[in-house]
Write a protein that holds these residues in place. Structure first.
Motif, PDB file in Angstrom:
ATOM      1  N   ILE A   1       0.802  -1.226   0.000  1.00 12.29           N
ATOM      2  CA  ILE A   1       0.000   0.000   0.000  1.00 12.29           C
ATOM      3  C   ILE A   1       0.838   1.281   0.000  1.00 12.29           C
ATOM      4  O   ILE A   1       0.330   2.341  -0.369  1.00 12.29           O
ATOM      5  CB  ILE A   1      -0.993   0.034   1.183  1.00 12.29           C
ATOM      6  CG1 ILE A   1      -0.279  -0.119   2.526  1.00 12.29           C
ATOM      7  CG2 ILE A   1      -2.079  -1.021   0.996  1.00 12.29           C
ATOM      8  CD1 ILE A   1      -1.174   0.071   3.743  1.00 12.29           C
ATOM      9  N   PHE A   2       2.098   1.189   0.427  1.00  5.48           N
ATOM     10  CA  PHE A   2       2.964   2.358   0.513  1.00  5.48           C
ATOM     11  C   PHE A   2       4.162   2.215  -0.407  1.00  5.48           C
ATOM     12  O   PHE A   2       4.677   1.111  -0.604  1.00  5.48           O
ATOM     13  CB  PHE A   2       3.513   2.534   1.940  1.00  5.48           C
ATOM     14  CG  PHE A   2       2.472   2.807   2.992  1.00  5.48           C
ATOM     15  CD1 PHE A   2       1.524   3.798   2.835  1.00  5.48           C
ATOM     16  CD2 PHE A   2       2.484   2.072   4.172  1.00  5.48           C
ATOM     17  CE1 PHE A   2       0.585   4.057   3.834  1.00  5.48           C
ATOM     18  CE2 PHE A   2       1.558   2.323   5.169  1.00  5.48           C
ATOM     19  CZ  PHE A   2       0.600   3.321   5.004  1.00  5.48           C
ATOM     20  N   THR A   3       4.651   3.366  -0.906  1.00  2.00           N
ATOM     21  CA  THR A   3       5.940   3.368  -1.596  1.00  2.00           C
ATOM     22  C   THR A   3       7.021   3.182  -0.533  1.00  2.00           C
ATOM     23  O   THR A   3       6.784   3.463   0.652  1.00  2.00           O
ATOM     24  CB  THR A   3       6.167   4.698  -2.346  1.00  2.00           C
ATOM     25  OG1 THR A   3       6.153   5.776  -1.408  1.00  2.00           O
ATOM     26  CG2 THR A   3       5.120   4.910  -3.433  1.00  2.00           C
ATOM     27  N   PRO A   4       8.213   2.728  -0.912  1.00  2.00           N
ATOM     28  CA  PRO A   4       9.273   2.525   0.088  1.00  2.00           C
ATOM     29  C   PRO A   4       9.643   3.811   0.840  1.00  2.00           C
ATOM     30  O   PRO A   4      10.051   3.758   1.993  1.00  2.00           O
ATOM     31  CB  PRO A   4      10.461   2.024  -0.740  1.00  2.00           C
ATOM     32  CG  PRO A   4       9.857   1.448  -1.969  1.00  2.00           C
ATOM     33  CD  PRO A   4       8.622   2.258  -2.243  1.00  2.00           C
ATOM     34  N   ASP A   5       9.468   4.963   0.189  1.00  2.00           N
ATOM     35  CA  ASP A   5       9.835   6.237   0.802  1.00  2.00           C
ATOM     36  C   ASP A   5       8.625   7.000   1.353  1.00  2.00           C
ATOM     37  O   ASP A   5       8.665   8.219   1.505  1.00  2.00           O
ATOM     38  CB  ASP A   5      10.587   7.105  -0.213  1.00  2.00           C
ATOM     39  CG  ASP A   5       9.748   7.409  -1.455  1.00  2.00           C
ATOM     40  OD1 ASP A   5       8.702   6.749  -1.672  1.00  2.00           O
ATOM     41  OD2 ASP A   5      10.139   8.302  -2.231  1.00  2.00           O
ATOM     42  N   VAL A   6       7.572   6.292   1.675  1.00  2.00           N
ATOM     43  CA  VAL A   6       6.346   6.934   2.160  1.00  2.00           C
ATOM     44  C   VAL A   6       6.642   7.888   3.317  1.00  2.00           C
ATOM     45  O   VAL A   6       7.518   7.636   4.139  1.00  2.00           O
ATOM     46  CB  VAL A   6       5.302   5.874   2.600  1.00  2.00           C
ATOM     47  CG1 VAL A   6       5.776   5.068   3.799  1.00  2.00           C
ATOM     48  CG2 VAL A   6       3.953   6.532   2.888  1.00  2.00           C
ATOM     49  N   VAL A   7       5.885   8.974   3.349  1.00  2.00           N
ATOM     50  CA  VAL A   7       5.891   9.892   4.486  1.00  2.00           C
ATOM     51  C   VAL A   7       4.493   9.807   5.094  1.00  2.00           C
ATOM     52  O   VAL A   7       3.500  10.094   4.427  1.00  2.00           O
ATOM     53  CB  VAL A   7       6.213  11.339   4.069  1.00  2.00           C
ATOM     54  CG1 VAL A   7       6.079  12.286   5.254  1.00  2.00           C
ATOM     55  CG2 VAL A   7       7.600  11.409   3.458  1.00  2.00           C
ATOM     56  N   TYR A   8       4.426   9.366   6.341  1.00  2.00           N
ATOM     57  CA  TYR A   8       3.151   9.171   7.042  1.00  2.00           C
ATOM     58  C   TYR A   8       3.105  10.216   8.153  1.00  2.00           C
ATOM     59  O   TYR A   8       3.766  10.092   9.174  1.00  2.00           O
ATOM     60  CB  TYR A   8       3.106   7.759   7.616  1.00  2.00           C
ATOM     61  CG  TYR A   8       1.723   7.233   7.898  1.00  2.00           C
ATOM     62  CD1 TYR A   8       0.963   7.737   8.951  1.00  2.00           C
ATOM     63  CD2 TYR A   8       1.180   6.211   7.139  1.00  2.00           C
ATOM     64  CE1 TYR A   8      -0.297   7.244   9.237  1.00  2.00           C
ATOM     65  CE2 TYR A   8      -0.079   5.705   7.414  1.00  2.00           C
ATOM     66  CZ  TYR A   8      -0.813   6.230   8.450  1.00  2.00           C
ATOM     67  OH  TYR A   8      -2.064   5.741   8.727  1.00  2.00           O
ATOM     68  N   ASP A   9       2.324  11.262   7.932  1.00  2.00           N
ATOM     69  CA  ASP A   9       2.309  12.431   8.808  1.00  2.00           C
ATOM     70  C   ASP A   9       1.093  12.400   9.733  1.00  2.00           C
ATOM     71  O   ASP A   9      -0.034  12.616   9.301  1.00  2.00           O
ATOM     72  CB  ASP A   9       2.297  13.696   7.953  1.00  2.00           C
ATOM     73  CG  ASP A   9       2.370  14.977   8.762  1.00  2.00           C
ATOM     74  OD1 ASP A   9       2.213  14.934  10.004  1.00  2.00           O
ATOM     75  OD2 ASP A   9       2.569  16.033   8.136  1.00  2.00           O
ATOM     76  N   MET A  10       1.362  12.124  10.985  1.00  2.00           N
ATOM     77  CA  MET A  10       0.316  12.124  12.008  1.00  2.00           C
ATOM     78  C   MET A  10       0.599  13.206  13.053  1.00  2.00           C
ATOM     79  O   MET A  10       0.155  13.127  14.186  1.00  2.00           O
ATOM     80  CB  MET A  10       0.227  10.740  12.661  1.00  2.00           C
ATOM     81  CG  MET A  10      -0.197   9.660  11.682  1.00  2.00           C
ATOM     82  SD  MET A  10      -0.281   8.024  12.419  1.00  2.00           S
ATOM     83  CE  MET A  10      -1.473   8.250  13.699  1.00  2.00           C
TER      84      MET A  10
END
Length: 140
Positions: free
Chosen positions: A31-40
Motif C-alpha cells: 500500500i505504501f511506496t518505500p519512501d512513504v511519508v506518514y504524517d500524524m
C-alpha cells in the motif's frame, strides 16, 4: 483518470485498514511506496518516513492502536498519468470502544505495478463544521 485506476486506488486505500487491523505489518509495501511519508503530527503522533518507520511506530503503539479503521467519502483527483491525490474520511474504533474521526490527504503514485501511497497526512476532526462558526449561530 480511467475507471480502472480509480478502482485500483480505492482498493489500495481500503487495504490500509485491513492490513493494519489484521496486523499484517510485513505487507506495508502493498500500500505504501518505500519512501512513504506518514504524517500524524496533527494527532501529536509524529511523522514517519519509510515503511520500516511506519511499521515500527505501529508496533511501539501496540495495544493503543485502533482496533478498526474504516474509510469513507473517498474523492480522487488525477494530477498526472502516474500520480493522484485522494481525500477521504476515516472512522477509527479504539480499544476502549470510543470512536474518532479523521481526514486523510493522500498522495499516490504508480509503483511496483500498482498504485501506492507516497504521502499520507492524517488530521483529526474535533469540531463540527471544521471549526467554522456560522454567522447565525451567534446567540446560543
Amino acid at each position: 483518470m480511467h475507471a480502472k485506476d480509480r478502482q485500483a486506488i480505492s482498493e489500495t486505500l481500503s487495504s490500509h485498514g485491513h492490513l493494519f487491523d489484521e496486523g499484517h505489518l510485513d505487507r506495508l509495501g502493498e500500500i505504501f511506496t518505500p519512501d512513504v511519508v506518514y504524517d500524524m503530527s496533527a494527532l501529536e503522533a509524529g511523522t514517519f518516513e519509510g515503511n520500516e518507520a511506519v511499521r515500527s511506530a505501529a508496533v511501539r503503539l501496540g495495544a493503543d492502536n485502533p482496533i478498526a479503521h474504516h474509510l469513507t467519502n473517498l474523492v480522487i483527483t488525477s494530477e498526472e498519468d502516474d500520480r493522484a491525490t485522494a481525500r477521504s474520511k476515516g472512522l477509527v474504533v479504539l480499544a476502549d470502544g470510543t470512536f474518532a474521526s479523521v481526514t486523510h490527504l493522500d498522495s499516490l503514485r504508480r509503483h511496483d505495478g500498482g498504485w501506492r501511497i507516497s504521502r499520507r497526512v492524517v488530521s483529526p476532526q474535533r469540531t463540527p463544521l471544521g471549526g467554522a462558526r456560522p454567522a447565525h449561530a451567534g446567540n446560543r
